[in-house]
Design an enzyme around this catalytic site. Structure first.
Site, mmCIF file in Angstrom:
data_model
loop_
_atom_site.group_PDB
_atom_site.id
_atom_site.type_symbol
_atom_site.label_atom_id
_atom_site.label_comp_id
_atom_site.label_asym_id
_atom_site.label_seq_id
_atom_site.Cartn_x
_atom_site.Cartn_y
_atom_site.Cartn_z
ATOM 1 C CG HIS A 164 -2.059 -0.966 1.209
ATOM 2 N ND1 HIS A 164 -3.380 -0.752 0.633
ATOM 3 C CD2 HIS A 164 -1.934 -2.428 1.209
ATOM 4 C CE1 HIS A 164 -4.078 -1.730 0.675
ATOM 5 N NE2 HIS A 164 -3.078 -2.925 1.130
ATOM 6 C CG ASP A 371 -0.045 9.351 0.749
ATOM 7 O OD1 ASP A 371 0.119 8.037 1.206
ATOM 8 O OD2 ASP A 371 -0.765 10.355 1.148
HETATM 9 C C1 GDG Z 1 -1.956 3.733 3.285
HETATM 10 C C2 GDG Z 1 -1.019 4.296 2.352
HETATM 11 C C3 GDG Z 1 -2.727 4.599 0.563
HETATM 12 C C4 GDG Z 1 -8.594 10.442 7.829
HETATM 13 N N1 GDG Z 1 -9.116 11.294 8.731
HETATM 14 C C5 GDG Z 1 -10.311 10.743 9.363
HETATM 15 C C6 GDG Z 1 -10.563 9.519 8.726
HETATM 16 N N2 GDG Z 1 -9.652 9.285 7.960
HETATM 17 C C7 GDG Z 1 -9.446 8.259 7.000
HETATM 18 C C8 GDG Z 1 -9.736 8.688 5.457
HETATM 19 C C9 GDG Z 1 -9.022 7.586 4.652
HETATM 20 C C10 GDG Z 1 -7.878 7.029 5.647
HETATM 21 O O1 GDG Z 1 -8.087 7.805 6.855
HETATM 22 C C11 GDG Z 1 -6.534 7.833 5.316
HETATM 23 O O2 GDG Z 1 -6.159 7.095 3.971
HETATM 24 P P1 GDG Z 1 -4.949 7.193 3.276
HETATM 25 O O3 GDG Z 1 -4.828 6.779 1.856
HETATM 26 O O4 GDG Z 1 -4.450 8.672 3.276
HETATM 27 O O5 GDG Z 1 -3.666 6.625 4.174
HETATM 28 P P2 GDG Z 1 -3.565 5.295 4.998
HETATM 29 O O6 GDG Z 1 -4.877 4.286 5.166
HETATM 30 O O7 GDG Z 1 -2.951 5.509 6.058
HETATM 31 O O8 GDG Z 1 -2.342 4.257 4.253
HETATM 32 C C12 GDG Z 1 -1.720 5.319 1.410
HETATM 33 C C13 GDG Z 1 -3.651 3.658 1.640
HETATM 34 O O9 GDG Z 1 -2.797 2.692 2.418
HETATM 35 C C14 GDG Z 1 -4.420 2.564 0.803
HETATM 36 O O10 GDG Z 1 -3.805 2.066 0.090
HETATM 37 O O11 GDG Z 1 -3.610 5.241 0.003
HETATM 38 O O12 GDG Z 1 -0.563 6.039 0.767
HETATM 39 O O13 GDG Z 1 -0.164 5.197 3.127
HETATM 40 O O14 GDG Z 1 -9.844 6.635 4.426
HETATM 41 O O15 GDG Z 1 -11.136 8.848 5.408
HETATM 42 N N3 GDG Z 1 -11.480 8.918 9.001
HETATM 43 C C15 GDG Z 1 -12.330 9.216 9.927
HETATM 44 N N4 GDG Z 1 -12.169 10.433 10.655
HETATM 45 C C16 GDG Z 1 -11.158 11.224 10.421
HETATM 46 O O16 GDG Z 1 -10.932 12.209 10.979
HETATM 47 N N5 GDG Z 1 -13.562 8.430 10.266
#
Ligand code: GDG
Length: 728
Positions: A164, A371
């Site tokens: 990821h 990212d």
């Molecule tokens: C990996 C990789 C890749 C955020 N603030 C709140 C909240 N979120 C949720 C969002 C989103 C998730 O967190 C963050 O998703 P990301 O894609 O930015 O990053 P990660 O899940 O940490 O990490 C990344 C991902 O895997 C998928 O393959 O995209 O690059 O690092 O879904 O919605 N959710 C809630 N409250 C918040 O304040 N409920």
């Protein structure tokens, strides 16, 4: 019945201890939802760490039971495991390395040992549940060693791995002392997926340079398996975000918040606390915007959500302090009684509130320094149900490869971020709608369910491709069958290629002369069969190496032939026309001068450009350049350019091993024919021989031959069997 097992470091659940009992909250994250379409079905399960350290056996048993009802199986980690495997090797070595933060990489052998140990624990937990033919899909960088550990225990299992986070360039990977173990670990999988093409390209290059395994068109070839590496950009549960944004609850929150905040423009940022997210850089850019554009004071605010994470790690603690300081500074400098530039929240919000923030914000500023994908930007776009709003997105996020209608910025270029915000603030509604619509269309189509389906389909496809090849592998049974046929034959003939078939490759082609074992083997074979060594080698080398052997020799892909009955006489297949050589040699020389390690070999009917000793990558690049150059020249001279194993050869097209083999057999009768070769020049032999012949290609690649055999060692074993010698 075979089942599917999902494996990730964390189970999609959170446990909370309340009054001595655990309560369970399933995670609503994107991955959990997407994979829900798999693990909730039939016998399928999800294996991972529930996220808490639980040492007490009674509590563990309680958790096992409870999770079983949710089709999850826990792997329990001790406090030491968490510190050394998770916070240590995963988050202080792999995470910074894979996100290009080399200054934060820790090189701690104890952490590496813990990483190995915990991967082994996962392996054992899986083996307790897995059957031989199950499909296992492993997620992410915490479990890179697991595919190979499983492969050893379950050689036929179908194993997928998805990373990821980004996969960095070879230059970064090579810094990690355990790089080779990591790469070989992941190569236990059948399918390895990344978010972007860049990640997969970096991975393939690292595998080739560090492990020596070669690849072609996304397929890595090992001795006994093909591994597919591909890009699978992950999507979101689009429908869920759209529906949430339209829900009454969210709409009500939007109205409330808007009332409290006034009608100025809102810029939303939301990230987990992490140095890869570029949070301080973003505040600096906003600060500069306010200092350059006084007219925006009181008219635009940033809502900054930072979700707490890893804040017991020193570098994260420092990052948090830096953010606190910067927000304090900007707010104290610009705030008025009815305007605050940055609304800063160091906490997560429930989905309805997050959705309200997405819906009501005019701009999402998503500017990570690195990212893997970034889902926040996709969720923002899906939540814009009125189709207005602007996404500003970092080029360093995987999502930027898909969301080309965002305003793309380099997060290290502060001025470009400032200009992008200014452009977004002034963008006409029509343009906003056009861009959002285009992005929505794509995100709706490539959602997380489609991502899961495509990955699983591809995994099944790779497996069937492997099965096709495996069915052709020369195993003990086939060896037995060939030996029986050989011994029953009255006049058997063997066509044996030399390099890569009877012996391995060496840096210097002249070092590959037959060792004692091979000499003895060839001698024994000649007692019961006509043995033809059929090679691309020049006649002098081949002649010298096999002087005194009772063998027929075909040299230079069929230009020369020497029968054992006339050991002094090399016969020429066709008249030599050397006139083309000078022009071609000049071109080849030019590529030798520019490429340290390259050399030219001259044969009677061909010129060969060798690049085995050239720096990896540079050799391929120069070979491609030379190939296109030579192809153009070859047409004029009616010549053929052949790509071999680390060589490029140019020769007359009417000369090939197949014709030479038929020519040699003219007037002879054989009741057993065997041909073995390792590259595509041998394909001419396989094609030319009658269909009763046994034809075998060394290596795991597509071929016209009836069979594949793993290596030259196996070829020697097979030939040994023919003459009842046991070679290992
Ligand atoms: C990996 C990789 C890749 C955020 N603030 C709140 C909240 N979120 C949720 C969002 C989103 C998730 O967190 C963050 O998703 P990301 O894609 O930015 O990053 P990660 O899940 O940490 O990490 C990344 C991902 O895997 C998928 O393959 O995209 O690059 O690092 O879904 O919605 N959710 C809630 N409250 C918040 O304040 N409920």
């Amino acid at each position: 019945m075979s089942k599917t097992i999902i494996v990730s470091n964390r189970l999609p659940v959170s446990l909370r201890l309340r009054n001595g009992r655990y309560d369970f909250k399933p995670s609503a994250g994107g991955l959990a939802t997407g994979l829900g379409s798999i693990y909730t079905k039939g016998e399928n399960i999800w294996i991972g760490w529930p996220g808490n350290v639980v040492d007490e056996p009674g509590q563990r048993a309680e958790i096992v039971q409870e999770l079983q009802q949710h089709k999850m199986v826990p792997v329990f980690l001790s406090q030491k495991d968490v510190e050394e495997f998770y916070e240590g090797f995963s988050n202080e070595t792999l995470w910074p390395a894979f996100h290009y933060f080399t200054q934060y990489i820790a090189y701690n052998p104890e952490h590496w040992e813990a990483y190995y140990r915990v991967n082994r624990m996962f392996c054992e937990a899986i083996l307790e549940k897995a059957n031989l033919d199950d499909t296992i899909w492993i997620h992410d960088y915490q479990l890179i060693l697991l595919p190979q550990m499983l492969r050893e225990a379950l050689p036929d299992a179908t194993i997928g791995f998805f990373q990821h986070i980004p996969f960095p360039s070879y230059e970064i990977i090579r810094m990690i002392p355990w790089r080779k173990e990591l790469l070989l670990g992941v190569c236990g999988a059948d399918l390895i997926g990344f978010h972007t093409y860049e990640d997969m390209r970096h991975f393939l290059s690292a595998v080739s340079r560090i492990t020596g395994l070669s690849s072609e068109s996304g397929y890595i070839q090992t001795e006994n398996r093909l591994i597919n590496v591909d890009s699978f950009p992950m999507g979101i549960d689009y429908g869920k975000f759209e529906k949430q944004a339209k829900s009454k609850k969210t709409q009500k929150l939007v109205q409330e918040y808007r009332k409290q905040l006034g009608d100025h423009k809102l810029i939303l940022t939301t990230d987990r606390l992490d140095y890869s997210k570029g949070i301080p850089q973003r505040i600096h850019a906003f600060n500069q915007l306010l200092s350059e554009h006084k007219e925006l004071h009181g008219k635009v605010s940033m809502i900054m959500i930072v979700v707490p994470s890893r804040d017991n790690v020193q570098s994260y603690k420092e990052l948090k302090e830096e953010i606190d300081l910067l927000v304090g500074r900007i707010n104290s400098e610009y705030s008025t009684l009815n305007w605050v530039p940055v609304h800063y929240f160091y906490r997560g919000f429930p989905i309805e509130e997050l959705s309200a923030f997405y819906s009501m914000s005019d701009i999402a500023l998503v500017t990570p320094l690195r990212d893997g994908m970034n889902l926040v930007c996709k969720e923002f776009v899906a939540s814009k149900t009125d189709q207005t709003g602007v996404l500003i997105l970092s080029e360093m996020a995987g999502a930027s490869k898909e969301l080309l209608d965002a305003i793309l910025v380099n997060p290290n270029d502060k001025q470009s971020v400032v200009d992008a915000i200014y452009q977004a603030l002034n963008m006409q509604t029509d343009e906003q709608t056009e861009r959002i619509k285009a992005m929505q269309k794509s995100l709706r189509k490539y959602d997380v369910f489609q991502w899961v389906d495509v990955f699983m389909d591809r995994l099944a496809h790779v497996k069937s491709k492997q099965d096709e090849l495996t069915s052709k592998i020369v195993d003990e049974e086939v060896m037995g069958e060939i030996s029986v046929a050989f011994r029953a034959a009255e006049s058997p003939i063997l066509f044996l290629d030399y390099d890569g078939t009877l012996t391995g490759f060496t840096g210097n082609p002249q070092d590959a002369k037959p060792d004692q074992e091979l000499q003895d083997l060839v001698r024994s074979l000649t007692k019961s069969a006509q043995v033809v060594l059929i090679s691309g080698r020049d006649k002098d080398t081949l002649g010298a190496w096999f002087e005194g052997f009772s063998v027929d020799l075909i040299a230079e892909h069929g230009v020369w032939m020497k029968k054992k009955e006339h050991p002094e006489e090399w016969e020429l297949y066709a008249e030599v026309d050397d006139s083309w050589k000078e022009d071609i040699r000049n071109i080849m020389e030019y590529y030798v001068i520019r490429t340290p390690g390259a050399l030219i070999e001259e044969k009677h009917h061909s010129l060969v450009w060798h690049y085995r000793k050239v720096e990896k990558g540079l050799g391929d690049l120069r070979m491609r350049e030379l190939l296109s150059h030579l192809k153009y020249m070859a047409r004029g001279h009616n010549l053929q350019v052949l790509e071999g194993n680390m060589v490029l050869e140019i020769k007359r097209p009417d000369i090939n091993k197949g014709r030479a083999a038929l020519n040699l057999m003219k007037g002879q009768e054989h009741d057993f024919i065997l041909a073995v070769g390792d590259d595509w020049t041998d394909e001419d032999t396989f094609k030319a021989l009658p269909k009763e012949a046994y034809t075998i290609r060394v290596g795991y690649s597509y071929t016209q031959a009836d069979y594949n055999i793993k290596s030259f060692r196996q070829v020697r074993r097979l030939l040994g069997k023919l003459v009842e010698q046991d070679l290992n």
